[in-house]
Design a protein around this motif. Structure first.
Motif, PDB file in Angstrom:
ATOM      1  N   ASP A   1      32.941  35.811  42.167  1.00  0.00           N
ATOM      2  CA  ASP A   1      34.245  35.287  42.224  1.00  0.00           C
ATOM      3  C   ASP A   1      35.391  36.119  42.670  1.00  0.00           C
ATOM      4  O   ASP A   1      35.588  37.119  41.566  1.00  0.00           O
ATOM      5  CB  ASP A   1      34.447  34.426  40.996  1.00  0.00           C
ATOM      6  N   LEU A   2      35.804  36.164  43.752  1.00  0.00           N
ATOM      7  CA  LEU A   2      36.797  37.141  43.968  1.00  0.00           C
ATOM      8  C   LEU A   2      38.237  36.915  43.406  1.00  0.00           C
ATOM      9  O   LEU A   2      39.122  37.946  43.814  1.00  0.00           O
ATOM     10  CB  LEU A   2      36.966  37.142  45.508  1.00  0.00           C
ATOM     11  N   ARG A   3      38.392  36.124  42.745  1.00  0.00           N
ATOM     12  CA  ARG A   3      39.987  35.615  42.336  1.00  0.00           C
ATOM     13  C   ARG A   3      40.084  35.815  40.844  1.00  0.00           C
ATOM     14  O   ARG A   3      41.088  36.150  40.296  1.00  0.00           O
ATOM     15  CB  ARG A   3      40.368  34.186  42.646  1.00  0.00           C
ATOM     16  N   ILE A   4      39.087  35.149  40.035  1.00  0.00           N
ATOM     17  CA  ILE A   4      39.269  34.941  38.605  1.00  0.00           C
ATOM     18  C   ILE A   4      39.798  36.576  37.759  1.00  0.00           C
ATOM     19  O   ILE A   4      40.636  36.181  36.788  1.00  0.00           O
ATOM     20  CB  ILE A   4      38.327  34.373  37.854  1.00  0.00           C
ATOM     21  N   PHE A   5      39.209  37.591  38.283  1.00  0.00           N
ATOM     22  CA  PHE A   5      39.628  38.778  37.362  1.00  0.00           C
ATOM     23  C   PHE A   5      41.006  39.091  37.447  1.00  0.00           C
ATOM     24  O   PHE A   5      41.677  39.484  36.885  1.00  0.00           O
ATOM     25  CB  PHE A   5      38.513  39.607  37.437  1.00  0.00           C
ATOM     26  N   ILE A   6      41.207  39.042  38.938  1.00  0.00           N
ATOM     27  CA  ILE A   6      42.717  39.444  39.262  1.00  0.00           C
ATOM     28  C   ILE A   6      43.763  38.299  38.484  1.00  0.00           C
ATOM     29  O   ILE A   6      44.726  38.706  38.034  1.00  0.00           O
ATOM     30  CB  ILE A   6      43.122  39.439  40.691  1.00  0.00           C
ATOM     31  N   GLU A   7      43.587  37.135  38.378  1.00  0.00           N
ATOM     32  CA  GLU A   7      44.061  36.228  37.962  1.00  0.00           C
ATOM     33  C   GLU A   7      44.169  36.390  36.439  1.00  0.00           C
ATOM     34  O   GLU A   7      45.248  35.989  35.858  1.00  0.00           O
ATOM     35  CB  GLU A   7      43.536  34.805  38.169  1.00  0.00           C
ATOM     36  N   ALA A   8      43.247  36.702  35.895  1.00  0.00           N
ATOM     37  CA  ALA A   8      43.177  36.928  34.424  1.00  0.00           C
ATOM     38  C   ALA A   8      43.866  38.061  33.917  1.00  0.00           C
ATOM     39  O   ALA A   8      44.082  38.603  32.751  1.00  0.00           O
ATOM     40  CB  ALA A   8      41.584  37.215  33.791  1.00  0.00           C
ATOM     41  N   GLY A   9      44.624  39.122  34.886  1.00  0.00           N
ATOM     42  CA  GLY A   9      45.516  40.141  34.591  1.00  0.00           C
ATOM     43  C   GLY A   9      44.872  41.508  34.932  1.00  0.00           C
ATOM     44  O   GLY A   9      45.576  42.586  34.600  1.00  0.00           O
ATOM     45  N   ALA A  10      43.840  41.571  35.697  1.00  0.00           N
ATOM     46  CA  ALA A  10      43.317  42.787  35.949  1.00  0.00           C
ATOM     47  C   ALA A  10      44.063  43.591  36.771  1.00  0.00           C
ATOM     48  O   ALA A  10      44.807  42.901  37.852  1.00  0.00           O
ATOM     49  CB  ALA A  10      41.724  42.696  36.509  1.00  0.00           C
ATOM     50  N   ASP A  11      44.322  44.987  36.767  1.00  0.00           N
ATOM     51  CA  ASP A  11      45.013  45.601  37.663  1.00  0.00           C
ATOM     52  C   ASP A  11      44.283  46.026  38.746  1.00  0.00           C
ATOM     53  O   ASP A  11      44.705  46.446  40.050  1.00  0.00           O
ATOM     54  CB  ASP A  11      45.786  46.841  36.872  1.00  0.00           C
ATOM     55  N   LEU A  12      43.105  46.433  38.618  1.00  0.00           N
ATOM     56  CA  LEU A  12      41.880  46.963  39.651  1.00  0.00           C
ATOM     57  C   LEU A  12      40.642  46.120  39.277  1.00  0.00           C
ATOM     58  O   LEU A  12      40.162  46.243  38.351  1.00  0.00           O
ATOM     59  CB  LEU A  12      41.875  48.419  39.462  1.00  0.00           C
ATOM     60  N   VAL A  13      40.042  45.651  40.434  1.00  0.00           N
ATOM     61  CA  VAL A  13      38.746  44.966  40.196  1.00  0.00           C
ATOM     62  C   VAL A  13      37.935  45.335  41.187  1.00  0.00           C
ATOM     63  O   VAL A  13      38.096  45.760  42.449  1.00  0.00           O
ATOM     64  CB  VAL A  13      38.984  43.349  40.516  1.00  0.00           C
ATOM     65  N   ILE A  14      36.610  45.641  40.815  1.00  0.00           N
ATOM     66  CA  ILE A  14      35.656  46.567  41.676  1.00  0.00           C
ATOM     67  C   ILE A  14      34.040  45.646  41.864  1.00  0.00           C
ATOM     68  O   ILE A  14      33.868  45.158  40.828  1.00  0.00           O
ATOM     69  CB  ILE A  14      35.030  47.713  41.065  1.00  0.00           C
TER      70      ILE A  14
END
Ligand code: PLP
Length: 384
Positions: free
Chosen positions: A206-219
């Protein structure tokens, strides 16, 4: 663009190469294990390797990758790293140096920099290498929050201090569910202390949920669910992504990604947008049902289709043996399958419990039959 009803995989020129070089023609029923060559690349990824014959400006290619990644993740920016593990090192280094090139060139000497990376105890996973090492090789130290089965908000808040550079949150089947707070809460507490949050989502899709949850960087790993080349997909805020990319001039030079890896990742992400994920799921479900039929009803065996721990569109067949010899039976069966013709590699992550897992997601059409035949043959031979 043509809609694809299934992941047909690339042309099988790789199979010819295996034969010519005398490499074993393994059938991979274990999923996207690095040790088995990770994902079967999408045919568009194979086509994108054509970039190998040309000169190309890497910054321009990375800029295109960044735009593709940003568009698909909702993040401000992105780039392609050599692997997810490399992406973690890029991100940690960035959290310490920001855009200061002198600091970038000084790592792993962290004199004068904030250098602690906060992590929940249960997130200190081993993905065939310790995640803590991907952090420490930049010069950072790991500050552990909470205990193996529990880390909570007050513990996190207390761990954030004047020397904290960043915090890492791991989303993975390796992490026992419920052993740490949710990402939303984790990010909120970190942000209140001005600490950036880096999420390791290597084996997620899921390319979106972690950015949506407030992450500053996702890998993410390009070579796991996206059927890309071996690469890491990094996305996040413009500031942190730029600082992470800058590490190519420092500690991450030894983790350089080539043009074929960047181009292949772009191709994999573009293909991901038009693939028919529902049809793919149905195809995989049919494979699982075929294998279930082979096993079902045999004495001393229990089998069922189970969802993956963190993303329920991934399913596997769980085959467990009963009785005192369960572990030995499972291990012998796994060895026999891997030794026969064709060699079938099962997912061995739960062998110590007497459990075989079969993963339907990384095989070519038709190979499900080979797996069913080999499985039936070995069970018969073992008198099961
Ligand atoms: C696979 C994995 C990694 C490493 O990913 P690579 O791209 O192979 O370096 C890191 N973290 C987790 C949780 C993983 O599953």
């Amino acid at each position: 663009m043509k809609a694809e009803s299934d992941l047909q995989g690339p042309t099988r020129s790789g199979d010819e190469l295996r034969k010519r070089w005398g490499l074993r023609g393994i059938v991979n029923a274990s999923g996207r294990m690095s040790s088995l060559g990770a994902a079967i690349a999408h045919e568009e990824v194979v086509r994108a390797a054509a970039i190998l014959t040309e000169a190309v400006e890497i910054d321009e290619l990375q800029d295109l990758a960044g735009k593709t990644i940003a568009g698909m993740t909702g993040a401000e920016a992105g780039f392609v790293a050599a692997s997810a593990s490399a992406g973690i090192s890029h991100g940690v280094a960035a959290a310490m140096t920001g855009g200061d090139l002198a600091a970038v060139e000084s790592l792993p000497d962290v004199t004068g920099l904030r250098s602690e990376i906060v992590m929940p105890a249960s997130h200190l996973v081993h993905y065939n290498a310790p995640i803590s090492q991907a952090v420490r090789l930049t010069g950072a130290t790991v500050q552990i929050v909470g205990q193996a089965n529990r880390s909570t908000g007050y513990q996190l808040a207390a761990a954030l201090g004047a020397n904290t550079a960043g915090a890492i949150y791991v989303v993975s089947h390796y992490v026992r569910s419920g052993s740490a707070m949710d990402l939303d809460e984790f990010a909120k507490i970190c942000h209140a202390a001005n600490v950036p949050v880096i999420v390791d989502a290597a084996a997620e899709a899921d390319l979106r949920i972690f950015i949506e949850a407030g992450a500053d960087l996702v890998i993410y790993s390009a070579h796991k669910y996206f059927n890309g080349p071996t690469a890491g997909i990094v996305c996040g805020t413009r500031k942190l992504v730029d600082a992470a990319y800058l590490q190519n001039k420092g500690i991450c030079r030894g983790m350089k990604i080539g043009k074929e890896g960047i181009a292949g990742t772009i191709a994999a992400l573009r293909a991901w947008q038009t693939r028919d994920h529902r049809a793919n799921f149905e195809t995989e479900r049919k494979r699982l049902e075929m294998w279930l039929k082979v096993v079902d009803g045999r004495p001393g065996v229990n089998a069922r289709i189970i969802p993956n721990e963190t993303n329920d569109f991934v399913e596997r067949l769980e085959i467990s043996f009963t009785g005192k010899t369960a572990v030995a039976v499972a291990q012998e069966l796994a060895s026999a399958l891997a030794a026969g013709d064709p060699p079938v590699m099962i997912r061995g992550t739960r062998l110590s419990e007497g459990v075989l897992l079969l993963d339907p997601s990384n095989i070519h059409p038709g190979e499900e039959l080979l797996i069913a035949e080999r499985l039936a043959g070995e069970l018969d031979r073992a008198g099961i």
